[in-house]
Design an enzyme around this catalytic site. Structure first.
Site, PDB file in Angstrom:
ATOM      1  N   ILE A  49      92.542  44.365  73.207  1.00 13.99           N
ATOM      2  CA  ILE A  49      92.990  43.633  72.016  1.00 13.99           C
ATOM      3  C   ILE A  49      92.876  42.147  72.334  1.00 13.99           C
ATOM      4  CG2 ILE A  49      94.974  43.110  70.548  1.00 13.99           C
ATOM      5  CD1 ILE A  49      95.826  46.026  70.886  1.00 13.99           C
ATOM      6  N   ASN A  90      83.184  43.867  64.376  1.00 18.67           N
ATOM      7  CA  ASN A  90      83.539  45.062  65.151  1.00 18.67           C
ATOM      8  C   ASN A  90      83.133  46.292  64.358  1.00 18.67           C
ATOM      9  OD1 ASN A  90      84.906  46.622  67.221  1.00 18.67           O
ATOM     10  ND2 ASN A  90      86.545  46.950  65.749  1.00 18.67           N
ATOM     11  N   HIS A 145      84.358  50.183  63.765  1.00 12.43           N
ATOM     12  CA  HIS A 145      85.557  51.010  63.964  1.00 12.43           C
ATOM     13  C   HIS A 145      85.300  52.409  63.414  1.00 12.43           C
ATOM     14  CE1 HIS A 145      89.789  51.841  64.548  1.00 12.43           C
ATOM     15  NE2 HIS A 145      89.803  52.391  63.352  1.00 12.43           N
TER      16      HIS A 145
END
Length: 195
Positions: free
Chosen positions: A94, A109, A111
């Site tokens: 994170i 990103n 996901h």
């Protein structure tokens, strides 16, 4: 055509990084991968990148007294590569608010869920436990909140009778490998931007 310079951050085998790398081989693709950085020295994706002549770096967060020092060092590496954009591809850390804000609008990103559903980990197990009929993946801008940034693209897959987390994951991963290069193409060509 001048191509955007991209760094990919990984923690493991780098299958999404490899999909991005394959896409960048096309002459008309608007981005090139100039570096791959991992927080794990044993990440298989580093070998893939090196075999293509791409710069690599590994930084173990445990070697730094604070997250800020780790992320400052990451920034120095990324700046030395003169990157325009960052793609997180299975980077299992994170990131702190300062780092995220430093790269605001330039970091994306992938996901393995249809965000905003199933932020965080174990997305396939959670989707199956909830009995959903549809699952998938999302490419999104990275913002300080975990998996909260605006979506760029999504791909959907049906949840089939008898699916396991592994079988569902494999189908989603196929879509990830298609979706991520398309999202980076949109970003690098200026067709999408974070408002």
């Amino acid at each position: 055509m001048s191509r955007a310079k991209v760094a990919v951050l990984i923690s493991g085998r780098g299958s999404n990084m490899a999909a991005l790398l394959d896409a960048t081989k096309a002459a008309d693709y608007p981005a090139e991968i100039v570096g791959v950085l991992s927080n794990k020295a044993a990440a298989g994706g580093l070998d893939i990148a090196a075999s293509h002549g791409i710069a690599t770096a590994s930084l173990a967060q445990s070697r730094f007294p604070t997250r800020e020092m780790f992320e400052d060092t990451m920034t120095k590496v990324l700046e030395s590569w003169e990157v325009d954009f960052i793609c997180l591809a299975g980077f299992m850390r994170i990131l702190g608010e300062d780092f995220v804000n430093r790269w605001r609008g330039r970091m994306i990103n992938i996901h393995p869920s249809l965000l905003p559903a199933y932020r965080g980990l174990h997305t396939h197990e959670r989707a199956l436990a909830d009995g959903v009929t549809e699952h998938g993946c999302t490419v999104h801008f990275v913002t300080p909140g975990l998996d909260e940034g605006p979506s760029i693209l999504q791909a959907r897959v049906p949840v089939l009778p008898g699916d396991t987390p592994e079988s569902l994951s494999a189908r989603v991963l196929e879509q990830e490998h298609r979706l991520y290069p398309e999202a980076l193409r949109l970003l690098a060509s200026g067709q999408v931007a974070l408002a």
